[in-house]
Design a protein around this motif. Sequence first.
Motif, PDB file in Angstrom:
ATOM      1  N   PHE A   1       0.894  -1.161  -0.008  1.00 49.65           N
ATOM      2  CA  PHE A   1       0.076   0.160  -0.131  1.00 49.65           C
ATOM      3  C   PHE A   1       0.823   1.464  -0.159  1.00 49.65           C
ATOM      4  O   PHE A   1       1.534   1.616   0.997  1.00 49.65           O
ATOM      5  CB  PHE A   1      -0.869   0.268   1.299  1.00 49.65           C
TER       6      PHE A   1
ATOM      7  N   LEU B   1       3.884   1.198   2.071  1.00 48.54           N
ATOM      8  CA  LEU B   1       4.034   0.038   3.041  1.00 48.54           C
ATOM      9  C   LEU B   1       3.864  -1.152   2.684  1.00 48.54           C
ATOM     10  O   LEU B   1       3.169  -1.655   1.542  1.00 48.54           O
ATOM     11  CB  LEU B   1       2.790   0.586   4.034  1.00 48.54           C
TER      12      LEU B   1
ATOM     13  N   PRO C   1       0.554  -9.694  15.627  1.00 48.49           N
ATOM     14  CA  PRO C   1       0.309  -8.510  16.325  1.00 48.49           C
ATOM     15  C   PRO C   1      -0.678  -7.554  15.393  1.00 48.49           C
ATOM     16  O   PRO C   1      -0.746  -7.942  14.150  1.00 48.49           O
ATOM     17  CB  PRO C   1       1.638  -7.962  16.440  1.00 48.49           C
ATOM     18  N   ASN C   2      -1.007  -6.556  15.959  1.00 50.08           N
ATOM     19  CA  ASN C   2      -1.675  -5.640  15.222  1.00 50.08           C
ATOM     20  C   ASN C   2      -1.144  -5.281  13.998  1.00 50.08           C
ATOM     21  O   ASN C   2       0.125  -4.687  14.115  1.00 50.08           O
ATOM     22  CB  ASN C   2      -2.288  -4.523  15.881  1.00 50.08           C
TER      23      ASN C   2
ATOM     24  N   GLU D   1     -11.098 -12.599  13.281  1.00 45.38           N
ATOM     25  CA  GLU D   1     -11.469 -12.372  14.936  1.00 45.38           C
ATOM     26  C   GLU D   1     -12.961 -12.626  15.177  1.00 45.38           C
ATOM     27  O   GLU D   1     -13.515 -11.689  15.566  1.00 45.38           O
ATOM     28  CB  GLU D   1     -10.916 -10.906  15.157  1.00 45.38           C
TER      29      GLU D   1
HETATM   30  N1  LIG Z   1      -6.737  -0.748   1.994  1.00 41.59           N
HETATM   31  C1  LIG Z   1      -5.632  -0.479   2.551  1.00 41.59           C
HETATM   32  N2  LIG Z   1      -4.942   0.951   2.191  1.00 41.59           N
HETATM   33  C2  LIG Z   1      -3.784   1.155   2.727  1.00 41.59           C
HETATM   34  N3  LIG Z   1      -3.240   0.567   3.837  1.00 41.59           N
HETATM   35  C3  LIG Z   1      -3.908  -0.502   4.108  1.00 41.59           C
HETATM   36  C4  LIG Z   1      -5.005  -1.105   3.549  1.00 41.59           C
HETATM   37  N4  LIG Z   1      -5.455  -2.126   4.295  1.00 41.59           N
HETATM   38  C5  LIG Z   1      -4.252  -2.393   5.138  1.00 41.59           C
HETATM   39  N5  LIG Z   1      -3.553  -1.515   5.332  1.00 41.59           N
HETATM   40  C6  LIG Z   1      -2.230  -1.451   6.068  1.00 41.59           C
HETATM   41  O1  LIG Z   1      -1.744  -2.799   6.023  1.00 41.59           O
HETATM   42  C7  LIG Z   1      -1.305  -3.075   7.371  1.00 41.59           C
HETATM   43  C8  LIG Z   1      -1.751  -4.563   7.550  1.00 41.59           C
HETATM   44  O2  LIG Z   1      -3.128  -4.270   7.855  1.00 41.59           O
HETATM   45  P1  LIG Z   1      -4.107  -5.425   8.306  1.00 41.59           P
HETATM   46  O3  LIG Z   1      -5.330  -4.926   8.625  1.00 41.59           O
HETATM   47  O4  LIG Z   1      -3.938  -6.625   7.334  1.00 41.59           O
HETATM   48  O5  LIG Z   1      -3.502  -5.979   9.843  1.00 41.59           O
HETATM   49  P2  LIG Z   1      -4.264  -7.054  10.883  1.00 41.59           P
HETATM   50  O6  LIG Z   1      -2.817  -8.073  10.781  1.00 41.59           O
HETATM   51  O7  LIG Z   1      -5.252  -7.579  10.229  1.00 41.59           O
HETATM   52  O8  LIG Z   1      -4.253  -6.253  11.837  1.00 41.59           O
HETATM   53  P3  LIG Z   1      -5.283  -6.325  13.066  1.00 41.59           P
HETATM   54  O9  LIG Z   1      -4.954  -7.366  13.959  1.00 41.59           O
HETATM   55  O10 LIG Z   1      -5.194  -5.082  13.772  1.00 41.59           O
HETATM   56  O11 LIG Z   1      -6.746  -6.578  12.374  1.00 41.59           O
HETATM   57  C9  LIG Z   1      -1.608  -1.999   8.530  1.00 41.59           C
HETATM   58  O12 LIG Z   1      -0.394  -1.284   8.655  1.00 41.59           O
HETATM   59  C10 LIG Z   1      -2.741  -1.412   7.747  1.00 41.59           C
HETATM   60  O13 LIG Z   1      -2.641   0.190   7.998  1.00 41.59           O
END
Ligand SMILES: Nc1ncnc2c1ncn2[C@@H]1O[C@H](COP(=O)(O)OP(=O)(O)OP(=O)(O)O)[C@@H](O)[C@H]1O
Lengths: 252, 397
Positions: free
Chosen positions: A13, A16, A37-38, A174
């Motif tokens: 993204f 990132l 982790p988050n 979740e």
């Molecule tokens: N559509 C998007 N556009 C930009 N960045 C994104 C998008 N979706 C996710 N991200 C970024 O990608 C990374 C991974 O996000 P993701 O939601 O997959 O994490 P997660 O492991 O599911 O976390 P959580 O446990 O909080 O749900 C994060 O830094 C998030 O901000």
Amino acid sequence: MGILEVKGVNKRFGGLQALGDVNLSVAENTVHAIIGPNGAGKSTLLNCLVGKLIPDTGSVMFDGQSVLGRKPHEINQMGISRVFQTPEIFGDLTVLENILIPCFGKRDGAFRMHAFEQVFHEKSLIEKAEAILEDVNMADKKDFHSASLSRGDKRRLEMAMCLVQEPKLLLLDEPTAGMARADTNNTIDLLKEIKSKRDITMCIIEHDMHVVFSLAERITVLAQGTPLVEDTPENIKGNPKVQEAYLGESQH
Amino acid sequence: MFGLNSKDTSLLLVVAVLTLLAPFILNPFPENSDLAQFNAGYPDLMQRFVIFGIFAIGFNILFGLTGYLSFGHAAFLGVGSYAAIWMMKLLTLNVIPAIFMGIVVAGLFALVVGFVSLRRSGIYFSILTLAFAQMSYALAYSVLTPITGGETGLQIKPIDRPLLSNLEPGEIGRANLFGIEMGNSYLLNVGGWQFTFNAGYYIAAVVMLIAFYISIRIFRSPFGMMLRAVKSNQNRLNYTGLNSKPYTLAAFVISGMYAGLAGGLMVAMDTQVGPERMFWTASGEVVLMAILGGVGTLIGPVLGAGMIKYMENILSKINDAILHQWFAFMPDGLENFKVAIIHPFIGKGWHLTLGIVFMLVVIFLPGGLVEGGQRIGRLFRRKKRKDKPSPDATPAE
Ligand SMILES: Nc1ncnc2c1ncn2[C@@H]1O[C@H](COP(=O)(O)OP(=O)(O)OP(=O)(O)O)[C@@H](O)[C@H]1O
Ligand SMILES: [Mg+2]
């Protein structure tokens, strides 16, 4: 060969790197947990499986067929259902109607012009929907507006919507977040029962380790978009790398 | 009955009775009384009630169920009208082929417009439909003059010799249904009252009842449920294995066909059509009808259509002279004062009244007139069982 084979998936993204070279193999009829982790990229990975996102590189095979380039409804019709991290339900519809929609989708396919039939004549589908509501302990709420449900009830409703489709692969993001302890335990029991009754593969993302260790047969730990380890629950528990990356900080 | 549950059956029966008795209900005041100008039971207006009712019912299938707000539905009404009048000019003065053609052509046009417009949602969808409608209007007004008659539109003329109708030389064709002319009326005088039973009205009313019945069936069908799901959470629908695109397109085409039906009926009643029928204000009017009556309710759009057409035709007829007559019993100063206050709201100013009513409804009754009715109904029910505590769960309607 697992029922789900993810190979070399990358997703960026902007600057990132949300997913970096993810390989994942989920064996048929197992419960596979993905923890991390988050922000580790767990939801992003699921998004790549259901057609919400298209990976920049890599391949995703389900049941021997690629899912990449297919529309969400086509992927669902292949047999993948998903429970979202924030409950996605039909808020304006009643609880029963929420369940009936996947029932019709399962029976009639992605589109059918059933404009002159009447919903209330579909006795067998209604019975099926009521049975699944019974399973998730929501039979008494079948005529409620689903927008008025509690967060935990919305989750259980969404899970029921997925279960009623009898998917081959159930993705749960979740599923117990926002649920009371008793409801969490009921959910664990429900998933175990479903698992014992029919062939189903589950891929579950959870922060609640109680849920993970009660259900999972394999666990993949994801950190910063890359799988750290994949192993059995026993080995994951004792793995110091995992402790450091994840378990240490969440066992408060 | 009719494959409906008992609640819907009674709604249908009530609407049927009211529509069939409309010549009485809409003429409550004796012919010579001061209030006779509030009578709406004359054929022209009664026909408009049911025709715009059909238009609004169809619009509500799209807007009420899927939430897609079309700002160009008058285009389908207009296209249906043009198709219908050509049938009458060329083939037969019987209204059935004309109406049928109106439905088919409007449906095909809606298929094209919907296919393109439904690539976008929200405001962009609305703008696309508006653009299509305004293009249709502009085409009908100028470029397509040979087909549409341009600014003057099309009428049935003495030179029109429909293939299947045997007209005397020089006779101007009149719309009919197997010989019953739309303009035929039977007058019934009872005491001071006069009731008009018009053939055209009854034909349009029966068509409306059928259209209303079909809309109930659609609302209660799995298809209708999918459309409501589109409005509620289109993403969820797609991730549940259903393709929302053909569902919305089907809803769009169906509502376009309803508009074409209304357009065809209009031509059947007055055998003329002009491009202004497709102007954007006409598209806006049906939006107002749906919202005023109650979006997504079964009967709401019909009520909204009736209310707007009533105001348009009755309020606009009241002028200062009539007001002076009403307030003549007052002292001159007061009389003139009252007339001056009311003046902006009547005659040409009826739009002002409509605007105020519309705002009041949107602010205080977001569910439209139907919600108003439900509230009154609930008030009565509460009074009846005051001492019995009511089970206050929130089951959805
Ligand atoms: N559509 C998007 N556009 C930009 N960045 C994104 C998008 N979706 C996710 N991200 C970024 O990608 C990374 C991974 O996000 P993701 O939601 O997959 O994490 P997660 O492991 O599911 O976390 P959580 O446990 O909080 O749900 C994060 O830094 C998030 O901000
Ligand atoms: Mg997540």
